[in-house]
Write a protein that holds these residues in place. Structure first.
Motif, PDB file in Angstrom:
ATOM      1  N   ALA A   1       3.306  -0.172   6.464  1.00  0.00           N
ATOM      2  CA  ALA A   1       3.825   1.014   5.773  1.00  0.00           C
ATOM      3  C   ALA A   1       2.723   1.418   4.741  1.00  0.00           C
ATOM      4  O   ALA A   1       2.829   3.144   4.869  1.00  0.00           O
TER       5      ALA A   1
ATOM      6  N   VAL B   1       1.490   3.973   8.349  1.00  0.00           N
ATOM      7  CA  VAL B   1       2.028   5.149   8.666  1.00  0.00           C
ATOM      8  C   VAL B   1       2.403   5.993   7.893  1.00  0.00           C
ATOM      9  O   VAL B   1       3.038   6.963   8.391  1.00  0.00           O
ATOM     10  N   ASN B   2       2.509   5.873   6.415  1.00  0.00           N
ATOM     11  CA  ASN B   2       2.624   6.747   5.778  1.00  0.00           C
ATOM     12  C   ASN B   2       1.565   7.667   4.675  1.00  0.00           C
ATOM     13  O   ASN B   2       1.531   9.145   4.992  1.00  0.00           O
TER      14      ASN B   2
ATOM     15  N   ARG C   1       2.350   8.277  12.109  1.00  0.00           N
ATOM     16  CA  ARG C   1       2.964   7.422  13.115  1.00  0.00           C
ATOM     17  C   ARG C   1       2.041   7.370  14.475  1.00  0.00           C
ATOM     18  O   ARG C   1       1.428   6.971  14.469  1.00  0.00           O
TER      19      ARG C   1
ATOM     20  N   THR D   1      -1.349   6.408  13.397  1.00  0.00           N
ATOM     21  CA  THR D   1      -1.344   4.920  13.290  1.00  0.00           C
ATOM     22  C   THR D   1      -1.672   3.974  14.742  1.00  0.00           C
ATOM     23  O   THR D   1      -2.572   3.458  14.853  1.00  0.00           O
TER      24      THR D   1
ATOM     25  N   PRO E   1       9.093   2.998   6.608  1.00  0.00           N
ATOM     26  CA  PRO E   1       7.795   2.142   7.069  1.00  0.00           C
ATOM     27  C   PRO E   1       7.909   0.782   6.317  1.00  0.00           C
ATOM     28  O   PRO E   1       7.572  -0.516   6.658  1.00  0.00           O
TER      29      PRO E   1
ATOM     30  N   TYR F   1       7.981  13.029   9.418  1.00  0.00           N
ATOM     31  CA  TYR F   1       7.444  12.781   8.819  1.00  0.00           C
ATOM     32  C   TYR F   1       6.553  14.121   8.767  1.00  0.00           C
ATOM     33  O   TYR F   1       6.058  14.159   7.070  1.00  0.00           O
TER      34      TYR F   1
ATOM     35  N   VAL G   1       5.022   0.248  14.802  1.00  0.00           N
ATOM     36  CA  VAL G   1       5.034   1.375  14.885  1.00  0.00           C
ATOM     37  C   VAL G   1       5.324   2.382  16.024  1.00  0.00           C
ATOM     38  O   VAL G   1       6.397   3.143  15.627  1.00  0.00           O
TER      39      VAL G   1
END
Length: 514
Positions: free
Chosen positions: A94, A97-98, A102, A105, A413, A223, A149
């Motif tokens: 989480a 990815v935030n 994505r 990561t 996430p 995203y 992910v």
């Protein structure tokens, strides 16, 4: 009238598999998911040679041979540090990815593959088994991140009519990774005393390829739009992914999703557990991930060699039969890619867990009467193959697809973090507990697995809805009923005036169910 027809046309248009989408899928799954599978199976075949190396290293250092119990401890650490690393990797999902997206990561994650690949490749020259154990934790972190992910990234790139099929591709590459490790592990390829360091180091190759190629592909448009507020990039990326200019309808659906969950911001795991509107989604992903790992799939693989041996397969040929089982696994996962959009997710989950349940019961009977009935060992082999087929069509691939679909952008996430942690902890637990279970219960341990399969099947039958061909918002509305909440979104109202955050978060949740 002409304008109305123009507006209706995009709704009938189905998303297609464009070259950009296909390549993004292949590069991310080969670079990340493939390694997860490869590292699951890579230590199985060269185990005796690696243990010999552990023993020899200890002897060279201390002048006495290593005690058997210490060797067993070191070896079980080498194996079980991998799922433990996977658990730590899941906890990082989480925040990463935030923060970096994505795709970002996945690129960052390659550090956790290339570094341990070099470490494992150099371990023999460095005369150190400690390096292998540390490297297994690091490569576990890589697998923990990628197993969560990649499905999230691909689920957000895909059009809704292809989301299930593309969502299974990561699992397909996991099975291809397992098969590749099994093939490399054949004695005259790399499964020998000088080949195992090369075999362990090869995990870095897909990571390098991904690091070089993935930067040329789009970040998740969801995203970019919902979390970064960058509509220009989101539009450009969507146009590349869909292969057409007019992506307004899909951007509109994303804005609706954004608006309907604006109140909650990005959810932490603790928030996730306290939201009534996410209760059944959360219980469902926990049940499916536990069912997937506790259904005995690892135990079946563990037992496979001795089952083949008792059926009269020569010791030297068992490795080829194992490769055969791995091949069945790959082909059934390919079948799942093609049938998931036709049959739906729920039917594949139910039939998969049903087949596994039946195979475990039959296997218990076959193993019990193996000594007395001549043809029983052959039934055991059939049970193993049937079990592998059942697991490959449903329990293995579908939970990842459904986790992507059940949650919306802000909660996804944290949901993957929960699902991933449950997945890896269950995996770790089976690895730890199964040897003791096998000692205590013998062949009857498969009865426990059949009960777990049955319980998971019953849960899915009663609770989990079909999510095929629905938008993320529609799926949330299916669950809203079960959770006793409602989602108020008027697709016609493009100003979203009544959905502006008002008063407290609690008050807003009543309006938006989030």
């Amino acid at each position: 009238m002409g304008d109305e027809k123009m507006l209706e046309k995009p709704q009938e248009r189905k998303g297609r598999l464009t070259l950009v989408l296909a390549l993004a899928t292949l590069i991310s799954t080969f670079g990340s998911s493939f390694q997860y599978g490869y590292n699951v199976a890579v230590v199985n075949s060269p185990a005796p040679f690696m243990q010999q190396f552990y023993n020899q290293t200890y002897l060279d250092r201390y002048g006495t041979p290593m005690a058997d119990s210490f060797l067993t401890l070191l070896w079980s650490l080498s194996v079980s540090m991998y799922p433990l690393g996977g658990f730590f990797g899941s906890l990082m999902v989480a925040p990463l990815v935030n923060k970096i997206g994505r795709k970002g990561t996945l690129l960052f994650n390659n550090i956790f593959s290339i570094v341990p690949a070099i470490m494992m490749g150099a371990s023999e020259a460095a005369r150190s088994y400690e390096i292998i154990i540390v490297a297994r934790i690091l490569v576990g972190i890589c697998a923990g991140l990628s197993s969560n992910v990649v499905p999230m990234y691909l689920g957000e790139l895909s059009p809704k009519n292809l989301r299930g099929a593309i969502g299974i591709v990561p699992q397909l590459f996991i099975t291809i990774g397992i098969l590749t490790a099994q093939v490399f592990g054949i004695r005259h390829i790399l499964g020998h005393s000088s080949g195992w360091p090369i075999m362990l180091a090869l995990t870095g190759v897909p990571a390098v390829i991904e690091l070089l190629l993935l930067p040329f592909f789009p970040e998740s448009p969801r995203y970019m739009l919902i979390q970064k507020g960058d509509e220009k990039t989101a539009r450009r990326d969507l146009q590349r992914l869909r292969g057409w200019e007019d992506v307004d309808e899909e951007l509109q659906e994303m804005r609706l999703e954004d608006q309907s969950e604006r109140a909650e911001g990005r959810l932490s795991v603790l928030n996730l557990f306290s939201f009534r509107s996410l209760r059944w989604q959360l219980v469902s992903i926990i049940a499916m991930n536990m069912g997937q790992q506790l259904s005995g799939v690892n135990a079946i693989y563990y037992y496979a060699d001795s089952i083949y041996g008792s059926a009269g397969v020569k010791e030297s040929d068992i490795q080829y039969v194992t490769v055969g089982t791995g091949t069945v696994n790959v082909f059934m996962t390919i079948a799942a890619v093609f049938i998931v959009e036709a049959t739906g997710r729920k039917l594949l989950l139910l039939s998969g867990f049903g087949i596994c349940c039946g195979a475990c019961v039959l296997l218990t009977i076959a193993l019990t009467f193996q000594e007395t009935v001549e043809w029983m060992p052959y039934l055991s082999i059939c049970c193993v193959i049937i079990y592998v087929i059942g697991h490959a069509i449903g329990p293995s691939p579908i939970p990842y697809v459904v986790t992507t679909e059940m949650f919306r952008q802000s909660s996804r996430p944290a949901a993957f973090m929960v699902a991933g942690s449950v997945h890896w902890l269950s995996n770790f637990t089976v690895g730890l507990v199964f040897p003791f279970m096998e000692k205590g219960l013998g062949t009857y341990c498969f009865i426990i697995f059949s009960f777990i399969c049955l319980a998971t099947l019953a849960y899915i039958w009663i609770v989990v809805p079909e999510t095929k061909n629905k938008t993320f918002l529609e799926i949330s509305q299916l669950f809203a009923e079960k959770n006793g909440t409602e989602i108020v979104v008027d697709p016609e109202d493009l100003d979203f005036k009544e959905l502006k955050p008002r008063g407290s978060l609690q008050e807003d949740m009543k309006v938006t169910a989030f």
